[in-house]
Write a protein that holds these residues in place. Structure first.
Motif, PDB file in Angstrom:
ATOM      1  N   LEU A  31      41.797  42.615  38.448  1.00  0.00           N
ATOM      2  CA  LEU A  31      41.809  44.026  37.401  1.00  0.00           C
ATOM      3  C   LEU A  31      43.050  44.155  36.772  1.00  0.00           C
ATOM      4  N   GLN A  32      43.972  44.367  37.691  1.00  0.00           N
ATOM      5  CA  GLN A  32      45.497  44.796  37.116  1.00  0.00           C
ATOM      6  C   GLN A  32      45.812  43.809  36.283  1.00  0.00           C
ATOM      7  N   GLN A  51      48.025  36.351  36.311  1.00  0.00           N
ATOM      8  CA  GLN A  51      48.481  36.949  35.205  1.00  0.00           C
ATOM      9  C   GLN A  51      47.909  36.522  33.856  1.00  0.00           C
ATOM     10  N   ARG A  52      47.573  35.288  33.781  1.00  0.00           N
ATOM     11  CA  ARG A  52      46.870  34.530  32.673  1.00  0.00           C
ATOM     12  C   ARG A  52      45.744  34.318  32.667  1.00  0.00           C
ATOM     13  N   LEU A  53      45.008  34.232  33.822  1.00  0.00           N
ATOM     14  CA  LEU A  53      43.655  33.810  34.025  1.00  0.00           C
ATOM     15  C   LEU A  53      42.664  34.875  34.096  1.00  0.00           C
ATOM     16  N   SER A  54      41.653  34.672  33.175  1.00  0.00           N
ATOM     17  CA  SER A  54      40.418  35.735  33.240  1.00  0.00           C
ATOM     18  C   SER A  54      39.192  34.996  33.799  1.00  0.00           C
ATOM     19  N   PHE A  99      28.571  42.858  37.235  1.00  0.00           N
ATOM     20  CA  PHE A  99      29.399  41.708  37.086  1.00  0.00           C
ATOM     21  C   PHE A  99      30.894  42.214  37.059  1.00  0.00           C
ATOM     22  N   HIS A 100      31.760  41.207  36.992  1.00  0.00           N
ATOM     23  CA  HIS A 100      33.324  41.415  36.972  1.00  0.00           C
ATOM     24  C   HIS A 100      33.900  41.087  35.667  1.00  0.00           C
ATOM     25  N   PRO A 101      33.867  42.307  34.704  1.00  0.00           N
ATOM     26  CA  PRO A 101      34.406  41.830  33.533  1.00  0.00           C
ATOM     27  C   PRO A 101      35.779  41.339  33.562  1.00  0.00           C
ATOM     28  N   GLU A 102      36.607  41.813  34.594  1.00  0.00           N
ATOM     29  CA  GLU A 102      38.084  41.257  34.569  1.00  0.00           C
ATOM     30  C   GLU A 102      38.039  39.649  34.823  1.00  0.00           C
ATOM     31  N   ALA A 137      48.137  38.483  46.192  1.00  0.00           N
ATOM     32  CA  ALA A 137      48.705  37.655  45.231  1.00  0.00           C
ATOM     33  C   ALA A 137      47.812  37.364  44.145  1.00  0.00           C
ATOM     34  N   GLY A 138      46.646  37.543  44.104  1.00  0.00           N
ATOM     35  CA  GLY A 138      46.065  37.350  43.132  1.00  0.00           C
ATOM     36  C   GLY A 138      44.809  36.355  43.090  1.00  0.00           C
TER      37      GLY A 138
END
Lengths: 252, 198
Positions: free
Chosen positions: B15-16, A71-74, B176-179, A95-96
């Motif tokens: 992405l979510q 949730q925090r990580l970009s 690319f992956h903007p997320e 899970a991400g």
């Protein structure tokens, strides 16, 4: 041009980061979410979370940790440790995690590499190889380094590629924790034998060690203690790498 | 509300989470009606070209996606494989049929580079576009070699240049992956959400 990547690694046990993290300015240095965000903020290109727990109950806690970190990580998140099946990998991705790293299970059952690659894509199928020098070869170790396999790491990396792996995470058992630099002969041997991106791991204590690894074919370097001990921030490492002529991502 | 097309073959948690961080509400959809009428639609994609193309057909979404993108006024974002699906075909799976909105073929990176391309690379808009130059996270083995007619484009170097992003009307497609591309990636998503028309 593709940038050389700096990847901090966090060992996680029961939802907490273990292995001596000594940050000053964090409320809670053992929280994987807070630490992950901290490293992202410093300019980490990617993060690896290694699940070092042993029991099923604790593995469920790991899924919650991954969800909270996500949730925090970009930036991209790789999760490894104890993955035994394609179902395990699917749970971590749900899970991400963006990539899943498999090690002992891939040695026991190489078809797992092909199955993961077919289901989730090569780009999220990381094969972790732990190895140590044994006579003339680099011998593969499994079960956290406790079991020596009759497999040459160089040949194993090439086989992993042919089975559909997208990346190799190569850890030197001889160098891990020694702070004496990456195992450069092993790194060269693997990057020569296999055309996948290779992440060098084990032994980093300075920017000079990282420069050597990149010069010997590494696409990325994994480091734990150099960052956990707060000797240097990721940003400081990147500044010095840039000065040494290594191209890294410099804006974040 | 952002409708994320859920082909079931893409890993879309990142992405979510990115939309959550931007305080945008999202929903997973497999409904042609929602795809036709939503203000914002995302066609995500990791994995194999053939599997994603088959999923689109099995779910009966092909026409809704094509109509939406050709309509140009609704915001549509195609990520990674989602961008490749805009083309007719891919070297990855010769028999699979892409959406065919762009009459071109996707090809594999050539010899001399590590495949897949995994990591951060520079994205340079060639035309006035919806975002400024920046560094983005890529995870791909195949790519679009040249810019399609009628689309704005950005390029990236990886054993020669390839097209890393294209845009037309309110459709934006990113290899690319903007997320996963840090604060720069979040700015790309924000620009798309806020509806900069190209």
């Amino acid at each position: 041009m593709l940038k050389s990547r700096i990847i901090p690694c966090l060992d996680v046990n029961e939802g907490r980061v273990v292995k001596g993290v000594k940050f000053q300015n964090l409320r809670d240095a053992g929280d994987p979410v807070e630490l992950s965000f901290h490293y992202q903020d410093q300019g980490a290109d990617e993060l690896v979370l290694l699940d070092v727990t042993a029991t099923r109950q604790e593995r469920i806690a790991m899924l919650e940790t991954i969800e909270r970190v996500r949730q925090r990580l970009s930036i991209p998140l790789t999760v490894g440790g104890g993955i035994g099946s394609i179902e395990d990998a699917g749970r971590l991705l749900n899970a991400g995690a963006d990539k899943v790293s498999i090690n002992s299970a891939a040695v026991r059952n190489p078809d797992l590499i092909a199955a993961m690659s077919a289901r989730f894509g090569a780009q999220c199928t990381v094969v972790a190889i732990d190895a140590k020098k044994q006579g003339e070869i680099f011998q593969v170790l499994t079960r956290s380094g406790t079991t020596a396999e009759a497999i040459d790491a160089v040949a194993w990396a090439a086989r992993a590629e042919s089975l559909g792996a997208g990346e190799i995470l190569l850890t030197s058992f001889d160098r891990d924790g020694t702070r004496s630099g990456y195992d450069l002969p092993m790194l060269s041997a693997v990057t020569d034998a296999c055309s996948l991106p290779v992440i060098a791991s084990g032994g980093a204590d300075s920017v000079a060690h990282m420069v050597e690894a990149f010069q010997h074919g590494a696409h990325a370097v994994l480091a734990a203690s150099i960052f956990h001990d707060a000797n240097m921030t990721v940003g400081e490492v990147k500044q010095q790498l840039t000065a040494a002529g290594i191209q890294v991502r410099n804006e974040w | 509300m952002i409708q994320i097309i859920n082909t079931g073959v893409a890993n879309i948690r990142s992405l979510q989470a990115a939309f959550d961080r931007l305080d945008c509400t999202w929903n997973l959809t497999v409904s042609p009606e929602e795809i036709a009428t939503a203000s914002h639609v995302v066609l995500p994609g990791v994995g194999a070209f053939a599997a994603a193309a088959e999923a689109i057909d099995q779910l009966g979404l092909r026409k809704a996606i094509i109509d939406r993108i050709n309509h140009r006024e609704s915001a549509t974002l195609c990520i990674c494989l989602g961008m490749q699906l805009l083309c007719e075909s891919s070297e990855e799976s010769q028999s699979a049929k892409g959406l065919g909105i762009i009459p071109m073929a996707i090809t594999r990176f050539g010899d001399g580079v590590k495949i897949p391309q995994l990591g951060w690379n520079e994205v340079r808009p060639l035309d006035n576009g919806p975002y400024d130059a920046g560094e983005a996270y890529f995870a791909n083995s195949y790519r679009l070699e040249t810019a399609p007619d009628g689309w704005g484009a950005a390029e990236t170097d990886y054993g020669g240049t390839f097209i890393s992003s294209i845009w037309r009307g309110r459709t934006l497609a990113c290899q690319f992956h903007p997320e996963l591309s840090g604060t720069w990636g979040e700015s790309v998503l924000t620009q798309w959400i806020e509806g900069i028309t190209c």
